[in-house]
Design a protein around this motif. Structure first.
Motif, short mmCIF file in Angstrom:
data_model
loop_
_atom_site.label_atom_id
_atom_site.label_comp_id
_atom_site.label_asym_id
_atom_site.label_seq_id
_atom_site.Cartn_x
_atom_site.Cartn_y
_atom_site.Cartn_z
N VAL A 65 0.80 -1.32 -0.05
CA VAL A 65 -0.03 -0.15 -0.04
C VAL A 65 0.81 1.16 0.00
CG1 VAL A 65 -1.76 1.21 1.30
CG2 VAL A 65 -2.09 -1.08 1.04
N ASN A 66 1.78 1.13 0.93
CA ASN A 66 2.88 2.59 0.99
C ASN A 66 3.56 2.58 -0.38
OD1 ASN A 66 1.78 3.07 3.52
ND2 ASN A 66 3.52 2.00 4.61
N GLN A 67 4.16 1.47 -0.82
CA GLN A 67 4.87 1.85 -2.10
C GLN A 67 4.07 2.30 -3.13
OE1 GLN A 67 8.39 1.55 -1.71
NE2 GLN A 67 8.16 2.52 -3.93
N ASN A 68 2.86 1.74 -3.26
CA ASN A 68 1.99 2.27 -4.47
C ASN A 68 1.86 3.62 -4.20
OD1 ASN A 68 0.42 1.59 -6.75
ND2 ASN A 68 -1.31 1.99 -5.30
N ILE A 69 1.20 4.04 -2.99
CA ILE A 69 0.92 5.32 -2.77
C ILE A 69 2.10 6.24 -3.09
CG2 ILE A 69 0.37 7.24 -1.16
CD1 ILE A 69 -1.31 5.05 0.29
N SER A 70 3.31 5.98 -2.73
CA SER A 70 4.59 6.74 -3.03
C SER A 70 4.83 6.78 -4.75
CB SER A 70 5.76 6.01 -2.35
OG SER A 70 6.93 6.51 -2.37
N TRP A 71 4.86 5.47 -5.29
CA TRP A 71 4.84 5.71 -6.81
C TRP A 71 3.89 6.63 -7.25
CZ3 TRP A 71 5.82 -0.15 -8.44
CH2 TRP A 71 6.94 -0.49 -8.03
N ARG A 72 2.59 6.64 -7.00
CA ARG A 72 1.72 7.38 -7.45
C ARG A 72 1.96 8.80 -7.29
NH1 ARG A 72 -2.58 4.15 -10.15
NH2 ARG A 72 -3.84 6.23 -10.29
N ARG A 73 2.40 9.29 -6.25
CA ARG A 73 2.64 10.55 -6.06
C ARG A 73 4.04 11.12 -6.92
NH1 ARG A 73 2.37 10.01 0.43
NH2 ARG A 73 0.32 10.28 0.70
N ARG A 74 5.08 10.21 -7.05
CA ARG A 74 6.12 10.55 -7.84
C ARG A 74 5.98 10.69 -9.21
NH1 ARG A 74 10.32 6.97 -6.01
NH2 ARG A 74 9.17 6.25 -4.34
N LYS A 75 5.19 9.89 -9.70
CA LYS A 75 4.89 9.71 -11.30
C LYS A 75 3.60 9.85 -11.75
CE LYS A 75 6.01 4.88 -11.66
NZ LYS A 75 6.70 3.74 -12.21
N THR A 104 -13.45 0.71 -14.10
CA THR A 104 -13.97 1.59 -13.44
C THR A 104 -13.00 1.69 -12.04
OG1 THR A 104 -15.95 0.95 -14.12
CG2 THR A 104 -16.08 1.93 -12.09
N LEU A 105 -12.50 0.87 -11.61
CA LEU A 105 -11.68 0.93 -10.35
C LEU A 105 -10.36 1.79 -10.91
CD1 LEU A 105 -11.27 -2.38 -9.00
CD2 LEU A 105 -12.03 -0.42 -7.90
N ALA A 106 -9.90 1.92 -11.98
CA ALA A 106 -8.80 2.78 -12.60
C ALA A 106 -9.05 4.01 -12.44
CB ALA A 106 -8.38 2.15 -13.80
N GLN A 107 -10.57 4.53 -12.52
CA GLN A 107 -10.90 5.85 -12.54
C GLN A 107 -11.03 6.64 -11.20
OE1 GLN A 107 -13.96 6.60 -15.41
NE2 GLN A 107 -13.83 4.41 -16.30
N LEU A 108 -10.82 5.66 -10.07
CA LEU A 108 -10.92 6.28 -8.78
C LEU A 108 -9.51 6.76 -8.50
CD1 LEU A 108 -12.45 3.15 -6.82
CD2 LEU A 108 -13.59 5.30 -7.55
N THR A 109 -9.42 7.73 -7.62
CA THR A 109 -8.16 8.21 -6.97
C THR A 109 -7.43 7.13 -6.52
OG1 THR A 109 -9.03 8.81 -4.95
CG2 THR A 109 -9.15 10.50 -6.57
N PRO A 110 -5.96 7.07 -6.35
CA PRO A 110 -5.29 6.24 -5.52
C PRO A 110 -5.80 5.90 -4.17
CG PRO A 110 -3.64 7.69 -6.72
CD PRO A 110 -5.05 8.09 -6.77
N LYS A 111 -6.09 6.86 -3.41
CA LYS A 111 -6.70 6.62 -2.30
C LYS A 111 -7.87 5.87 -1.97
CE LYS A 111 -5.33 9.53 1.31
NZ LYS A 111 -5.28 10.70 2.03
N GLN A 112 -8.59 6.67 -2.88
CA GLN A 112 -10.01 5.54 -3.00
C GLN A 112 -9.92 3.99 -3.45
OE1 GLN A 112 -12.30 8.00 -5.58
NE2 GLN A 112 -12.84 9.60 -4.06
N ARG A 113 -9.08 3.93 -4.44
CA ARG A 113 -8.86 2.48 -5.00
C ARG A 113 -8.15 1.69 -3.76
NH1 ARG A 113 -7.37 0.62 -10.83
NH2 ARG A 113 -6.78 -1.48 -10.26
N THR A 114 -7.10 2.26 -3.03
CA THR A 114 -6.88 1.48 -1.96
C THR A 114 -7.73 0.88 -1.00
OG1 THR A 114 -4.50 2.63 -2.45
CG2 THR A 114 -4.86 1.55 -0.35
N VAL A 115 -8.46 2.04 -0.45
CA VAL A 115 -9.54 1.80 0.17
C VAL A 115 -10.60 0.69 -0.22
CG1 VAL A 115 -11.48 2.73 1.40
CG2 VAL A 115 -9.46 3.82 1.53
N ILE A 116 -11.00 0.91 -1.14
CA ILE A 116 -11.77 -0.46 -1.85
C ILE A 116 -11.18 -1.62 -1.79
CG2 ILE A 116 -13.05 -1.06 -3.97
CD1 ILE A 116 -14.48 1.23 -2.46
#
Length: 161
Positions: A65-75, A104-116
């Motif tokens: 979860v943390n690494q995915n969020i980190s990657w999404r923030r950087r690029k 449809t999941l791909a259209q959510l924000t990273p945080k929303q997708r992670t929560v789901i």
């Protein structure tokens, strides 16, 4: 005693499950493989401590979860287009629905997708999800609400099922 004793067994036993989580978080097979490889490298570097008294699987999931969020923030990751591609060889309804859900999941924000993914796929409680994401329970609840609202708006035909 080998520093990595038990690590290979852990990877063999949990790799499929961790890969599914990585794929659901990223929505892309290649990114999921990279994410899992990065996380397993981190798990290996902490293996001696995790094997003695830690929970390696929980650590690996939190790291995903943390690494995915980190990657999404950087690029910026290229998201799929608004239109689904034409259906390939399979016309199986379950396959079409699964592809539509992933789109449809791909259209959510990273945080929303992670929560789901954590709440509904991994079946974690709100408290566990908040811990894994390093956020408050209130944030988990609000992101879940927004994500489900967006999913319902994007797939109104699925709400009646």
């Amino acid at each position: 005693m080998d520093r990595y004793e038990g690590f290979h067994e852990f990877v063999r036993a949990r790799q499929q499950s961790l890969m599914r989580t990585a794929y659901l978080l990223t929505g892309d097979t290649h990114l999921a493989e990279d994410l899992l490889q990065t996380v397993l490298t981190r798990v290996a570097s902490h293996w001696a401590k995790l094997a003695k008294g830690g929970n390696p699987e929980a650590y690996a999931r939190k790291a995903l979860v943390n690494q995915n969020i980190s990657w999404r923030r950087r690029k910026r990751v290229e998201l799929p287009g608004a239109e689904l591609p034409e259906v390939g060889q399979s016309h199986d309804e379950a396959t079409v629905r699964r592809l539509a859900l992933l789109h449809t999941l791909a259209q959510l924000t990273p945080k929303q997708r992670t929560v789901i993914v954590l709440r509904y796929y991994e079946d974690h409680t709100e408290h566990e999800t908040a811990q894994l994401m390093g956020t408050s329970i209130g944030t988990v609840k609000s992101q879940t609400h927004y994500a489900l609202s967006k999913l319902r708006a994007l797939t109104p035909q699925e709400v009646d099922r």
